[in-house]
Write a protein that holds these residues in place. Structure first.
Motif, short mmCIF file in Angstrom:
data_model
loop_
_atom_site.label_atom_id
_atom_site.label_comp_id
_atom_site.label_asym_id
_atom_site.label_seq_id
_atom_site.Cartn_x
_atom_site.Cartn_y
_atom_site.Cartn_z
N GLY A 94 135.82 47.74 41.57
CA GLY A 94 134.71 47.49 42.50
C GLY A 94 134.46 46.04 42.78
O GLY A 94 133.41 45.67 43.32
N LYS B 197 138.32 44.00 46.04
CA LYS B 197 139.71 43.70 46.40
C LYS B 197 140.13 44.53 47.62
O LYS B 197 140.61 43.98 48.62
CB LYS B 197 140.64 44.00 45.21
N SER B 198 139.96 45.85 47.52
CA SER B 198 140.33 46.70 48.65
C SER B 198 139.49 46.37 49.87
O SER B 198 139.98 46.36 51.01
CB SER B 198 140.14 48.18 48.30
N THR B 199 138.21 46.09 49.63
CA THR B 199 137.31 45.78 50.75
C THR B 199 137.78 44.53 51.48
O THR B 199 137.69 44.45 52.70
CB THR B 199 135.87 45.62 50.23
N1 LIG Z 1 133.68 52.63 52.71
C1 LIG Z 1 132.84 52.38 51.70
N2 LIG Z 1 131.60 52.93 51.70
C2 LIG Z 1 130.74 52.67 50.71
N3 LIG Z 1 131.00 51.87 49.66
C3 LIG Z 1 132.22 51.30 49.59
C4 LIG Z 1 133.20 51.53 50.61
N4 LIG Z 1 134.31 50.84 50.28
C5 LIG Z 1 134.05 50.22 49.12
N5 LIG Z 1 132.79 50.48 48.71
C6 LIG Z 1 132.14 49.95 47.52
O1 LIG Z 1 132.32 48.55 47.52
C7 LIG Z 1 132.62 48.07 46.23
C8 LIG Z 1 133.94 47.35 46.25
O2 LIG Z 1 134.96 48.33 46.40
P1 LIG Z 1 136.52 47.99 46.44
O3 LIG Z 1 136.77 46.85 47.32
O4 LIG Z 1 137.21 49.27 46.79
O5 LIG Z 1 136.83 47.61 44.93
P2 LIG Z 1 138.21 47.25 44.25
O6 LIG Z 1 138.12 45.81 43.89
O7 LIG Z 1 138.26 48.11 43.01
O8 LIG Z 1 139.31 47.57 45.19
C9 LIG Z 1 132.60 49.28 45.32
O9 LIG Z 1 131.34 49.35 44.72
C10 LIG Z 1 132.79 50.42 46.26
O10 LIG Z 1 132.18 51.58 45.76
#
Ligand SMILES: Nc1ncnc2c1ncn2[C@@H]1O[C@H](COP(=O)(O)OP(=O)(O)O)[C@@H](O)[C@H]1O
Ligand SMILES: [Mg+2]
Lengths: 314, 266
Positions: free
Chosen positions: B42, B45-47
């Motif tokens: 969370g 990274k993906s975001t």
């Molecule tokens: N489309 C979305 N809708 C709601 N919350 C999201 C969405 N995408 C990511 N999040 C939240 O944003 C935060 C960062 O997520 P993410 O970037 O996926 O983390 P990671 O670093 O594990 O890849 C997390 O708390 C995740 O639950």
């Protein structure tokens, strides 16, 4: 043995009708199978295509051009559903229902009532129930032409984007495909073909009727599913796109032949709609039941009890 | 090549699920940079990768790729500049379409698609050669449906698709995480090879710290929607996993909470 005679006498007419509905089923195939949307617009579109044709022909328009009118009318209906779905975010099923219900009003307006006759004695029609042999030939040609056109279209660069959209929207967007417009185009194309089916059906039956399309989606789905089950049984891995579309049309013929058989056997005709719903429910439900039979809580529970019992014995 | 200026993104704003996923991410990648990204669950990274790809509009900040400000472009419009491989092997390919059709779709990324044939004979020959390079026997199955392939085969194919038309930026989001260790290593090796041979600019999220150190020329660590550590060159090469763990605690004041990452640590 008169029943068998009745059946065979009706066969060419049933096949003709089956192939007209086969076009509708091919339209349903594009939405239901290619882009994975259950589009309920078609009930309204079938009647719409018929109404437009009858009114145009009665106004003196050549039947070929009137049929183009049915196609355009169908495309328009698909466009409206497509816009409701993609631009307003309305779920596809509901978007289709909204268009379908408003088409009822439109059709009554076009026909100035709920029904309008089109006699083959007064007009030069492509198909009619009085000319079964030539009608059968005409609808076979229509099916062949539309299947060929779709085979070409879905093999083009643009057509492939529709297939990708139906299969995996994330992938499609990552490859630069506008999935919204692809969905709209598929709905337009599908309903255009259904409009043509409506135009042919009103000629064949000699009238346009606002209720003609009631339950059409169910018959279309039945045809798609019957064709799919049969095709996979016969061709297995070789069941390619052209065969799938051809078997969808064939599925519609089978549907009408089966309906004829149950009618000849004495089923009151108003029960055919319920029967078609049962057929669709069965074919859609069987794969699910097959899967759950392989892994069900009931079986897991039974296995567990058997294992416990074994332990106690030891 | 890629510039992110103060990117911010909050999900579910105004609800009890409100989540500030990106709190001002700024980074500039030079041409040919291969950046590995690590961080806790969370961390954003993906975001961050999704902000680059345009999965949704960002709340604030700008995304500039190769000098073009793409912040206002939707996902399919900026796809012309971006190649992507996802964590889930199912996401990157169309299962009901043939291997060669998937490649043909990818070859036209960012181009106008008309009513010419979707795949030409010449392309088929090219794809045959490219697939041979993967050494997975896919060149003999070009008309097979992608749904019949294993996860590893699908990721390798997705990688090929993402780079078939040279992307200005390649985004890899834990693209080996769903694979068994042996397959994962193979796909990672392939990624390295493709990035090097085509001089690609790439961002790769991984939960494996050793991989993050071993691959690429630059490493960033994220926490709580921010980049908390950015290292490149010799300094990066000399890092150890312990260094990274220590660094994380130092900057964030807590232990790294990525369960999978700790598992992959040994
Ligand atoms: N489309 C979305 N809708 C709601 N919350 C999201 C969405 N995408 C990511 N999040 C939240 O944003 C935060 C960062 O997520 P993410 O970037 O996926 O983390 P990671 O670093 O594990 O890849 C997390 O708390 C995740 O639950
Ligand atoms: Mg992630």
């Amino acid at each position: 043995m008169t029943q068998i005679q009745t059946f065979f006498n009706a066969l060419p007419g049933d096949m003709t009708q089956g192939l007209i509905w086969g076009l509708l089923a091919i339209g349903v195939y594009i939405t239901y199978k290619v882009i994975d949307v259950a589009d309920l617009t078609v009930d309204g579109t079938l009647a719409f295509g018929g109404a437009v044709l009858v009114v145009l022909v009665r106004a003196g328009c050549p039947v070929g051009i009137a049929l183009v009118g049915s196609f355009v009318a169908g495309c328009l209906a698909g466009l409206i559903t497509g816009m409701l779905h993609t631009a307003l975010g309305i779920p596809a099923i509901l978007a289709g229902i909204l268009t379908q219900i408003s088409l009822y009003s439109v059709n009554v307006q076009i026909l100035s009532g709920s029904n309008l006759a089109l006699s083959s004695r007064n007009f030069n029609l492509m198909v009619s129930s009085g000319e079964i042999t030539s009608s059968l030939l005409v609808v076979i040609l229509f099916n062949a032409a539309i299947i060929a056109a779709l085979y070409w279209f879905f093999g083009t660069e643009y057509g492939m984007t529709l297939r990708a959209t139906g299969c995996n929207k994330n992938m499609a967007r990552a490859q630069g495909i506008n999935t919204k417009s692809a969905t709209v185009v598929a709905l337009v194309l599908s309903n255009g073909i259904v409009g043509v089916a409506g135009g042919l059906l009103s000629q064949f039956e000699g009238n346009a009727d606002v209720n003609k399309g009631r339950g059409a989606i169910v018959i279309g789905l039945a045809a798609v599913i019957i064709g799919e089950v049969l095709g996979e049984l016969i061709f297995r891995k070789k069941f390619n796109f052209v065969l799938k579309l051809s078997f969808t049309a064939l599925g519609a013929i089978i549907y009408f032949v089966v309906m004829r058989i149950v009618l000849v056997m004495g089923l009151p005709s108003h029960w055919t709609k319920a029967l078609s719903a049962v057929i669709v429910a069965l074919f859609l439900g069987i794969p699910f039941l097959q899967n759950t039979a392989k892994s069900s809580f009931r079986r897991a529970g039974k296995n567990s009890r058997a294992a416990q019992d074994d332990k106690e014995v030891v | 090549m890629l510039e992110l200026h103060d990117i911010r993104k909050t999900f579910n704003r105004g609800t009890i699920n409100e989540k500030k996923a990106l709190n001002g991410v700024t980074i500039t990648l030079d041409e040919g940079d291969f950046v590995t990204i690590i961080g806790g669950n969370g961390a954003g990274k993906s975001t961050t990768l999704n902000a680059v790809a345009g999965v949704w509009p960002v709340d604030a900040g700008s995304v500039v790729i190769n000098g073009e400000d793409v912040t206002g472009l939707s996902e399919h419009k900026r796809a012309k500049l971006i190649g992507r491989v996802f964590q889930d092997p199912m996401t990157g390919t169309a299962a009901t379409m043939e291997i060669q059709e998937n490649l043909a779709l990818a070859a036209r990324r960012g181009q106008r698609r008309g009513l010419g044939w979707g795949i030409s004979r010449k392309e088929r020959a090219e794809y045959h050669e490219l697939l041979k390079m993967l050494d997975l026997g896919l060149e003999d199955r070009m008309t097979s449906k992608v749904g019949l392939l294993s996860g590893g085969q699908r990721q390798a194919l997705t990688l090929l698709m993402a780079t078939l038309k040279k992307p200005d930026i390649l985004l890899l989001d834990e693209h080996t995480a769903a694979l068994d260790p042996k397959t994962a290593a193979k796909v990672l090796e392939l990624s390295d090879k493709i990035i090097a041979e085509n001089h690609l600019t790439a961002m790769m999220v991984t939960h494996n710290m050793a991989d993050a150190i071993k691959h690429g020329n630059r490493l960033i660590m994220m926490n709580d929607g921010r980049i908390i550590y950015d290292v490149k060159g010799e300094e990066k090469k000399n890092l150890t996993v312990d260094d990274l763990l220590r660094k994380f605690e130092e900057v964030s004041g807590s232990k790294l909470n990525n369960d999978r990452m700790l598992l992959a640590n040994d």
